[in-house]
Design a protein around this motif. Structure first.
Motif, mmCIF file in Angstrom:
data_model
loop_
_atom_site.group_PDB
_atom_site.id
_atom_site.type_symbol
_atom_site.label_atom_id
_atom_site.label_comp_id
_atom_site.label_asym_id
_atom_site.label_seq_id
_atom_site.Cartn_x
_atom_site.Cartn_y
_atom_site.Cartn_z
ATOM 1 N N VAL A 13 0.845 -1.192 0.000
ATOM 2 C CA VAL A 13 0.000 0.000 0.000
ATOM 3 C C VAL A 13 0.885 1.249 0.000
ATOM 4 O O VAL A 13 0.650 2.196 -0.746
ATOM 5 N N CYS A 14 1.927 1.249 0.828
ATOM 6 C CA CYS A 14 2.830 2.409 0.900
ATOM 7 C C CYS A 14 3.621 2.594 -0.393
ATOM 8 O O CYS A 14 3.842 3.727 -0.828
ATOM 9 N N LEU A 15 4.031 1.501 -1.012
ATOM 10 C CA LEU A 15 4.731 1.610 -2.300
ATOM 11 C C LEU A 15 3.817 2.225 -3.357
ATOM 12 O O LEU A 15 4.231 3.117 -4.107
ATOM 13 N N CYS A 16 2.579 1.772 -3.399
ATOM 14 C CA CYS A 16 1.618 2.334 -4.357
ATOM 15 C C CYS A 16 1.359 3.805 -4.055
ATOM 16 O O CYS A 16 1.323 4.631 -4.968
ATOM 17 N N LEU A 17 1.186 4.140 -2.785
ATOM 18 C CA LEU A 17 0.982 5.542 -2.394
ATOM 19 C C LEU A 17 2.179 6.396 -2.788
ATOM 20 O O LEU A 17 2.017 7.515 -3.277
ATOM 21 N N GLY A 18 3.368 5.878 -2.572
ATOM 22 C CA GLY A 18 4.573 6.614 -2.937
ATOM 23 C C GLY A 18 4.645 6.865 -4.434
ATOM 24 O O GLY A 18 4.958 7.974 -4.875
ATOM 25 N N LEU A 19 4.334 5.844 -5.223
ATOM 26 C CA LEU A 19 4.347 6.010 -6.683
ATOM 27 C C LEU A 19 3.282 6.996 -7.139
ATOM 28 O O LEU A 19 3.525 7.822 -8.029
ATOM 29 N N ALA A 22 4.496 10.480 -6.358
ATOM 30 C CA ALA A 22 5.492 10.921 -7.338
ATOM 31 C C ALA A 22 4.812 11.287 -8.661
ATOM 32 O O ALA A 22 5.153 12.298 -9.281
ATOM 33 N N ALA A 23 3.832 10.484 -9.077
ATOM 34 C CA ALA A 23 3.087 10.793 -10.302
ATOM 35 C C ALA A 23 2.334 12.110 -10.147
ATOM 36 O O ALA A 23 2.296 12.929 -11.074
ATOM 37 N N ASP A 24 1.751 12.324 -8.972
ATOM 38 C CA ASP A 24 1.041 13.574 -8.699
ATOM 39 C C ASP A 24 1.991 14.767 -8.830
ATOM 40 O O ASP A 24 1.634 15.790 -9.406
ATOM 41 N N ALA A 25 3.196 14.619 -8.322
ATOM 42 C CA ALA A 25 4.187 15.701 -8.414
ATOM 43 C C ALA A 25 4.486 16.032 -9.875
ATOM 44 O O ALA A 25 4.497 17.205 -10.268
ATOM 45 N N LEU A 26 4.695 15.006 -10.671
ATOM 46 C CA LEU A 26 5.041 15.226 -12.078
ATOM 47 C C LEU A 26 3.864 15.783 -12.869
ATOM 48 O O LEU A 26 4.021 16.711 -13.667
ATOM 49 N N PHE A 27 2.671 15.215 -12.654
ATOM 50 C CA PHE A 27 1.479 15.728 -13.330
ATOM 51 C C PHE A 27 1.215 17.177 -12.938
ATOM 52 O O PHE A 27 0.896 18.009 -13.779
ATOM 53 N N THR A 28 1.318 17.470 -11.644
ATOM 54 C CA THR A 28 1.073 18.828 -11.166
ATOM 55 C C THR A 28 2.074 19.803 -11.781
ATOM 56 O O THR A 28 1.699 20.883 -12.260
ATOM 57 N N LYS A 58 7.998 17.165 -2.789
ATOM 58 C CA LYS A 58 7.062 16.082 -3.144
ATOM 59 C C LYS A 58 7.782 14.729 -3.161
ATOM 60 O O LYS A 58 7.245 13.745 -2.662
ATOM 61 N N PHE A 59 8.998 14.695 -3.711
ATOM 62 C CA PHE A 59 9.722 13.426 -3.753
ATOM 63 C C PHE A 59 10.226 13.012 -2.375
ATOM 64 O O PHE A 59 10.352 11.821 -2.088
ATOM 65 N N PHE A 60 10.493 13.972 -1.509
ATOM 66 C CA PHE A 60 10.847 13.641 -0.130
ATOM 67 C C PHE A 60 9.660 12.974 0.563
ATOM 68 O O PHE A 60 9.825 11.988 1.278
ATOM 69 N N PHE A 61 8.458 13.493 0.327
ATOM 70 C CA PHE A 61 7.272 12.860 0.897
ATOM 71 C C PHE A 61 7.052 11.474 0.311
ATOM 72 O O PHE A 61 6.594 10.557 0.999
ATOM 73 N N THR A 62 7.400 11.295 -0.949
ATOM 74 C CA THR A 62 7.319 9.962 -1.555
ATOM 75 C C THR A 62 8.217 8.995 -0.787
ATOM 76 O O THR A 62 7.813 7.882 -0.443
ATOM 77 N N TYR A 63 9.439 9.430 -0.504
ATOM 78 C CA TYR A 63 10.377 8.609 0.265
ATOM 79 C C TYR A 63 9.798 8.283 1.644
ATOM 80 O O TYR A 63 9.852 7.141 2.099
ATOM 81 N N LEU A 64 9.242 9.287 2.324
ATOM 82 C CA LEU A 64 8.680 9.059 3.665
ATOM 83 C C LEU A 64 7.524 8.074 3.636
ATOM 84 O O LEU A 64 7.414 7.203 4.508
ATOM 85 N N ILE A 86 -7.047 5.261 -2.118
ATOM 86 C CA ILE A 86 -8.221 5.478 -2.966
ATOM 87 C C ILE A 86 -8.279 6.940 -3.412
ATOM 88 O O ILE A 86 -8.496 7.239 -4.593
ATOM 89 N N ILE A 87 -8.069 7.848 -2.472
ATOM 90 C CA ILE A 87 -8.122 9.284 -2.796
ATOM 91 C C ILE A 87 -7.045 9.644 -3.809
ATOM 92 O O ILE A 87 -7.306 10.341 -4.799
ATOM 93 N N TYR A 88 -5.827 9.164 -3.582
ATOM 94 C CA TYR A 88 -4.737 9.470 -4.517
ATOM 95 C C TYR A 88 -4.998 8.866 -5.891
ATOM 96 O O TYR A 88 -4.634 9.452 -6.913
ATOM 97 N N SER A 89 -5.625 7.711 -5.935
ATOM 98 C CA SER A 89 -5.971 7.109 -7.230
ATOM 99 C C SER A 89 -6.937 8.004 -7.994
ATOM 100 O O SER A 89 -6.785 8.206 -9.204
ATOM 101 N N VAL A 90 -7.918 8.561 -7.277
ATOM 102 C CA VAL A 90 -8.868 9.480 -7.910
ATOM 103 C C VAL A 90 -8.142 10.740 -8.400
ATOM 104 O O VAL A 90 -8.411 11.235 -9.508
ATOM 105 N N VAL A 91 -7.208 11.247 -7.593
ATOM 106 C CA VAL A 91 -6.445 12.437 -7.990
ATOM 107 C C VAL A 91 -5.661 12.164 -9.275
ATOM 108 O O VAL A 91 -5.640 12.998 -10.186
ATOM 109 N N ILE A 92 -5.039 10.998 -9.362
ATOM 110 C CA ILE A 92 -4.258 10.670 -10.564
ATOM 111 C C ILE A 92 -5.174 10.513 -11.769
ATOM 112 O O ILE A 92 -4.845 10.963 -12.878
ATOM 113 N N ILE A 93 -6.333 9.904 -11.580
ATOM 114 C CA ILE A 93 -7.299 9.793 -12.684
ATOM 115 C C ILE A 93 -7.707 11.193 -13.139
ATOM 116 O O ILE A 93 -7.786 11.467 -14.341
#
Length: 104
Positions: A13-19, A22-28, A58-64, A86-93
């Motif tokens: 779950v944490c690995l998926c959240l981290g990814l 990171a995707a949110d950072a790049l998209f943003t 953002k990438f530091f938070f990904t690491y955390l 779930i929330i982050y998945s919606v944000v990426i969508i």
């Protein structure tokens, strides 16, 4: 053995959240370069100060987030992580939809 399985699921779950983070950072970053607006006032201020620092934060938070996957957590916290996933998945969508509309 049951505890090991719980930790492994928690790590995934944490690995998926981290990814997703990171995707949110790049998209943003991409959207902000195209004239979009950061809705989070704190991150907006950081981005306006320096986009590189924005990405580093953002990438530091990904690491955390990924590091938390290696720490045993109570069940309630794991439930909160699942909700965040779930929330982050919606944000990426949402990011993907916005990017598709901007390309047209």
């Amino acid at each position: 053995m049951e505890r090991l399985v719980r930790i492994q699921r928690h790590l995934w779950v944490c690995l998926c959240l981290g990814l997703l983070n990171a995707a949110d950072a790049l998209f943003t970053h991409h959207l902000l370069q195209k004239g979009g607006r950061e809705l989070n006032p704190l991150m907006r201020g950081i981005y306006e100060y320096d986009p590189v620092i924005f990405l580093l934060v953002k990438f530091f938070f990904t690491y955390l987030i990924i590091a938390v996957g290696f720490v045993p957590l109570k069940r309630r916290v794991q439930v909160l992580l699942n909700i965040a996933l779930i929330i982050y998945s919606v944000v990426i969508i949402w990011h993907i939809i916005i990017n598709v509309l901007l390309v047209r």
